[in-house]
Design a protein around this motif. Structure first.
Motif, PDB file in Angstrom:
ATOM      1  N   GLY A 131       0.807  -1.213   0.000  1.00 22.85           N
ATOM      2  CA  GLY A 131       0.000   0.000   0.000  1.00 22.85           C
ATOM      3  C   GLY A 131       0.844   1.269   0.000  1.00 22.85           C
ATOM      4  N   HIS A 132       0.315   2.314  -0.615  1.00 24.12           N
ATOM      5  CA  HIS A 132       0.962   3.632  -0.585  1.00 24.12           C
ATOM      6  C   HIS A 132      -0.096   4.693  -0.864  1.00 24.12           C
ATOM      7  N   ARG A 133       0.312   5.927  -1.107  1.00 20.81           N
ATOM      8  CA  ARG A 133      -0.613   7.057  -1.219  1.00 20.81           C
ATOM      9  C   ARG A 133      -1.672   6.827  -2.289  1.00 20.81           C
ATOM     10  N   HIS A 134      -1.293   6.165  -3.377  1.00 23.85           N
ATOM     11  CA  HIS A 134      -2.221   5.952  -4.486  1.00 23.85           C
ATOM     12  C   HIS A 134      -2.773   4.529  -4.543  1.00 23.85           C
ATOM     13  N   LEU A 135      -2.429   3.707  -3.552  1.00 31.74           N
ATOM     14  CA  LEU A 135      -2.863   2.308  -3.571  1.00 31.74           C
ATOM     15  C   LEU A 135      -3.303   1.882  -2.185  1.00 31.74           C
ATOM     16  N   GLU A 136      -4.558   1.467  -2.070  1.00 28.28           N
ATOM     17  CA  GLU A 136      -5.063   0.975  -0.788  1.00 28.28           C
ATOM     18  C   GLU A 136      -5.814  -0.335  -0.987  1.00 28.28           C
ATOM     19  N   PHE A 137      -5.963  -1.058   0.117  1.00 23.06           N
ATOM     20  CA  PHE A 137      -6.622  -2.361   0.087  1.00 23.06           C
ATOM     21  C   PHE A 137      -7.720  -2.392   1.140  1.00 23.06           C
ATOM     22  N   LYS A 138      -8.836  -3.021   0.780  1.00 23.86           N
ATOM     23  CA  LYS A 138      -9.946  -3.146   1.715  1.00 23.86           C
ATOM     24  C   LYS A 138     -10.531  -4.549   1.623  1.00 23.86           C
ATOM     25  N   GLN A 139     -11.062  -5.024   2.747  1.00 21.24           N
ATOM     26  CA  GLN A 139     -11.722  -6.327   2.754  1.00 21.24           C
ATOM     27  C   GLN A 139     -13.171  -6.141   2.338  1.00 21.24           C
ATOM     28  N   ARG A 140     -13.469  -6.613   1.149  1.00 18.55           N
ATOM     29  CA  ARG A 140     -14.800  -6.518   0.576  1.00 18.55           C
ATOM     30  C   ARG A 140     -15.018  -7.746  -0.299  1.00 18.55           C
ATOM     31  N   THR A 141     -16.255  -8.157  -0.421  1.00 10.57           N
ATOM     32  CA  THR A 141     -16.595  -9.148  -1.441  1.00 10.57           C
ATOM     33  C   THR A 141     -16.935  -8.398  -2.728  1.00 10.57           C
ATOM     34  N   ILE A 142     -16.900  -9.105  -3.840  1.00 13.45           N
ATOM     35  CA  ILE A 142     -17.279  -8.496  -5.110  1.00 13.45           C
ATOM     36  C   ILE A 142     -18.747  -8.076  -5.053  1.00 13.45           C
ATOM     37  N   GLU A 143     -19.573  -8.872  -4.404  1.00 17.41           N
ATOM     38  CA  GLU A 143     -20.992  -8.542  -4.272  1.00 17.41           C
ATOM     39  C   GLU A 143     -21.179  -7.239  -3.492  1.00 17.41           C
ATOM     40  N   GLN A 144     -20.382  -7.026  -2.457  1.00 16.01           N
ATOM     41  CA  GLN A 144     -20.475  -5.780  -1.689  1.00 16.01           C
ATOM     42  C   GLN A 144     -20.110  -4.570  -2.535  1.00 16.01           C
ATOM     43  N   VAL A 145     -19.053  -4.702  -3.320  1.00 12.60           N
ATOM     44  CA  VAL A 145     -18.634  -3.603  -4.193  1.00 12.60           C
ATOM     45  C   VAL A 145     -19.742  -3.256  -5.175  1.00 12.60           C
ATOM     46  N   ILE A 146     -20.361  -4.281  -5.743  1.00 10.49           N
ATOM     47  CA  ILE A 146     -21.448  -4.049  -6.690  1.00 10.49           C
ATOM     48  C   ILE A 146     -22.599  -3.309  -6.008  1.00 10.49           C
ATOM     49  N   SER A 147     -22.950  -3.715  -4.792  1.00  7.67           N
ATOM     50  CA  SER A 147     -24.070  -3.093  -4.081  1.00  7.67           C
ATOM     51  C   SER A 147     -23.761  -1.668  -3.674  1.00  7.67           C
ATOM     52  N   GLU A 148     -22.480  -1.350  -3.436  1.00  4.43           N
ATOM     53  CA  GLU A 148     -22.088   0.017  -3.051  1.00  4.43           C
ATOM     54  C   GLU A 148     -22.229   0.981  -4.220  1.00  4.43           C
ATOM     55  N   GLY A 149     -22.014   0.493  -5.443  1.00  6.30           N
ATOM     56  CA  GLY A 149     -22.334   1.281  -6.626  1.00  6.30           C
ATOM     57  C   GLY A 149     -21.385   2.398  -6.988  1.00  6.30           C
ATOM     58  N   SER A 150     -20.191   2.459  -6.410  1.00  9.45           N
ATOM     59  CA  SER A 150     -19.224   3.486  -6.803  1.00  9.45           C
ATOM     60  C   SER A 150     -18.792   3.273  -8.246  1.00  9.45           C
ATOM     61  N   LYS A 151     -18.368   4.353  -8.912  1.00 10.45           N
ATOM     62  CA  LYS A 151     -18.002   4.292 -10.320  1.00 10.45           C
ATOM     63  C   LYS A 151     -16.485   4.421 -10.482  1.00 10.45           C
ATOM     64  N   TYR A 152     -15.975   3.731 -11.508  1.00 14.11           N
ATOM     65  CA  TYR A 152     -14.527   3.685 -11.742  1.00 14.11           C
ATOM     66  C   TYR A 152     -14.214   3.845 -13.226  1.00 14.11           C
ATOM     67  N   ASP A 153     -13.004   4.367 -13.481  1.00 13.55           N
ATOM     68  CA  ASP A 153     -12.529   4.483 -14.859  1.00 13.55           C
ATOM     69  C   ASP A 153     -12.020   3.138 -15.384  1.00 13.55           C
ATOM     70  N   LEU A 154     -11.550   2.303 -14.481  1.00 12.21           N
ATOM     71  CA  LEU A 154     -11.100   0.962 -14.858  1.00 12.21           C
ATOM     72  C   LEU A 154     -11.546  -0.039 -13.809  1.00 12.21           C
ATOM     73  N   VAL A 155     -12.298  -1.027 -14.232  1.00 16.14           N
ATOM     74  CA  VAL A 155     -12.651  -2.167 -13.373  1.00 16.14           C
ATOM     75  C   VAL A 155     -11.808  -3.336 -13.861  1.00 16.14           C
ATOM     76  N   PHE A 156     -10.907  -3.775 -13.013  1.00 15.34           N
ATOM     77  CA  PHE A 156      -9.911  -4.793 -13.354  1.00 15.34           C
ATOM     78  C   PHE A 156     -10.138  -6.004 -12.457  1.00 15.34           C
ATOM     79  N   SER A 157     -10.029  -7.197 -13.026  1.00 14.99           N
ATOM     80  CA  SER A 157     -10.165  -8.400 -12.198  1.00 14.99           C
ATOM     81  C   SER A 157      -9.363  -9.532 -12.820  1.00 14.99           C
ATOM     82  N   ASN A 158      -8.406 -10.033 -12.065  1.00 13.10           N
ATOM     83  CA  ASN A 158      -7.525 -11.089 -12.547  1.00 13.10           C
ATOM     84  C   ASN A 158      -7.749 -12.355 -11.719  1.00 13.10           C
ATOM     85  N   ALA A 159      -8.394 -13.356 -12.327  1.00 14.11           N
ATOM     86  CA  ALA A 159      -8.591 -14.669 -11.700  1.00 14.11           C
ATOM     87  C   ALA A 159      -9.369 -14.588 -10.390  1.00 14.11           C
ATOM     88  N   ALA A 160     -10.521 -13.915 -10.431  1.00 18.25           N
ATOM     89  CA  ALA A 160     -11.363 -13.826  -9.238  1.00 18.25           C
ATOM     90  C   ALA A 160     -12.836 -14.083  -9.539  1.00 18.25           C
TER      91      ALA A 160
END
Length: 255
Positions: free
Chosen positions: A74-103
């Motif tokens: 982690g650093h100023r531009h990179l953070e990590f949070k414990q979330r499920t993919i379903e939780q992220v979807i329900s939160e509804g925030s918008k992103y310029d890039l949605v990336f997912s590698n083997a999940a």
């Protein structure tokens, strides 16, 4: 599921190859908002952040064990949070890039989930996803066959992990129907040369076997493992073993 980062990373080089191919599909821009769905140990999310200068990258994962490893990246531009993919979807925030590698292969109902993932995009945003498509290989078929036999069937209440991965043409259609352009979907074989059948077991023990081991009582889990290894040894007596790992890589842009 209780992931073991050390077991997962034993075949780190092999597991990381598709990531680099997926990054090649990403439109490199500065200062974008990015989410990595299923960041694992965070090492690859950090590499993604390096490829996107001055961008804010959020890595999410449901595994506390994986995220403990991710802390160091982690650093100023990179953070990590414990979330499920379903939780992220329900939160509804918008992103310029949605990336997912083997999940996303761990999430059911791709016909429903993929449109929800695409809905996380900002206008002109991009989605880039990689998922394994090796469910028809003997390493996976043996697991399902064993799980359907006694005494495992009774212990698992007839549960067998659902096959979630669709055909590549289905993903292409989903992307089109949900407003994506510049669609790219393809399947690629990554040749892995493993020492022997036992190495095949070690590979699957870090992923496909996990839900079965968690659901079985300890004595049956050990028996399941022994029978599984025995079948692998009979099917793959050679050394080394050629393991043709299939992956689906896909990307599209919301315009």
């Amino acid at each position: 599921m209780a992931w073991n980062p050390d077991v997962y990373e034993k075949f780190k080089n092999e597991r990381y190859q598709p990531f680099y191919d997926l990054v090649k599909l990403v439109h490199v821009k500065e200062g974008v908002n990015v989410i990595d769905l299923g960041c694992g140990t965070g090492e690859l999310t950090a590499k993604l952040a390096e490829a996107l200068p001055e961008s804010n990258v959020l890595g999410i994962d449901s595994s506390a064990e994986m995220l403990e490893k991710a802390k160091s990246f982690g650093h100023r531009h990179l953070e990590f949070k414990q979330r499920t993919i379903e939780q992220v979807i329900s939160e509804g925030s918008k992103y310029d890039l949605v990336f997912s590698n083997a999940a996303l292969q761990w999430v059911d109902d791709h016909e429903v989930v993929f449109p929800q993932v695409i809905s996380l995009l900002q206008e002109k945003g991009q989605v880039a996803i990689q998922i394994p498509s090796n469910h028809d290989h003997l390493t996976h078929r043996f697991i399902r066959e064993l799980a359907s036999e006694s005494p495992y069937r009774e212990a698992l209440n007839s549960w067998i992990r659902p096959l979630t991965v669709l055909k590549i043409e289905d993903y292409g259609k989903l992307f089109f129907e949900n407003g994506l352009k510049e669609i790219c979907v393809f399947e690629k074989i990554y040749p892995h040369i493993l020492q022997n059948a036992d190495a095949l077991y070690e590979w699957t023990s870090g992923t496909a076997l996990i839900p079965y081991m968690e659901k079985l009582p300890e004595d049956l889990a050990q028996q399941f493992k022994e029978e599984y290894v025995s079948r692998l040894r009979k099917a793959f007596p050679e050394s080394p073993v050629f393991y043709p790992f299939k992956r689906i890589l896909m990307s599209g842009t919301l315009t």
